[in-house]
Design a protein around this motif. Sequence first.
Motif, PDB file in Angstrom:
ATOM      1  N   SER A   4      37.893  46.902  44.251  1.00 34.69           N
ATOM      2  CA  SER A   4      39.325  46.971  44.498  1.00 34.69           C
ATOM      3  C   SER A   4      40.084  47.246  43.206  1.00 34.69           C
ATOM      4  N   ARG A   8      46.322  41.450  43.134  1.00 33.87           N
ATOM      5  CA  ARG A   8      46.467  40.475  44.195  1.00 33.87           C
ATOM      6  C   ARG A   8      47.015  39.172  43.659  1.00 33.87           C
ATOM      7  N   ASP A 125      38.674  46.210  48.796  1.00 34.74           N
ATOM      8  CA  ASP A 125      40.114  46.096  48.949  1.00 34.74           C
ATOM      9  C   ASP A 125      40.470  45.590  50.340  1.00 34.74           C
ATOM     10  N   GLU A 126      39.828  46.157  51.352  1.00 37.40           N
ATOM     11  CA  GLU A 126      40.092  45.746  52.733  1.00 37.40           C
ATOM     12  C   GLU A 126      39.671  44.290  52.951  1.00 37.40           C
ATOM     13  N   THR A 129      42.090  41.904  51.261  1.00 37.35           N
ATOM     14  CA  THR A 129      43.325  41.870  52.045  1.00 37.35           C
ATOM     15  C   THR A 129      43.168  40.923  53.225  1.00 37.35           C
ATOM     16  N   ASP A 132      43.304  37.270  52.014  1.00 36.75           N
ATOM     17  CA  ASP A 132      44.685  36.855  51.776  1.00 36.75           C
ATOM     18  C   ASP A 132      45.413  36.578  53.093  1.00 36.75           C
TER      19      ASP A 132
END
Length: 226
Positions: A4, A8, A125-126, A129, A132
């Motif tokens: 990523s 974040r 990255d996914e 996400t 989070d």
Amino acid sequence: MRRSQRPRTPGLALVIADDSVLLREGLQLLLGEAGHEVVATVGDGPGLVDAALEHRPDLAVVDVRMPPTHTDEGLRAALAVRRRWPEARLLVLSQYVEVSYADDLLATGERGIGYLLKDRVTDVDEFLTSVDAVAAGGTVLDPMVVRQLMARRSDPVARLTPREREVMALMAEGRSNGSIAEALTVTLGAVEKHTQRIFAKLDLAPDDDAAHRRVLAVVRFLRAAG
């Protein structure tokens, strides 16, 4: 695995439950690099329950299949955590799509729940996400799970877990709960809990005669299998 590049918000406390040491260490490294703290890693269901209730993490990342049978121990442990700590945030990872698992998770409440295929972890990255989002109280479902939920929601038999299907198959053979418990090497109480969940998922009213409910359940199961 694609790294990523998106910044974040760091600082989540996490528990990782997976029987694969390699995957546990990989997730711990990945999440640590994202600024999170892994407060415990465990390799079985009881370990998850203990760690989650002791540390009260912002999120538990859980593999569905763990010892001893590698069927749904991780999921059942996650559900046990949610029963004892309703605010628990759970992100469940699975090798295959099992719509019934998503159903069971969503039945505990639709906040702080995630169900992803393990392949999604390769898109860092996914995956981060999703971490989070679930930790913040959101719901994240793998697109393949969503498609199958939409396709199968009308079939109550499709909501049965693999273990409940095993119980139903033995019930269809005319076995008693005691005989089913012996065949599956579980307690009689466990079988009784499975049968009650089966009746509920098949919309068989608890005020019906117990023997009649078993017959109706078997008929619906066999029709679906056919």
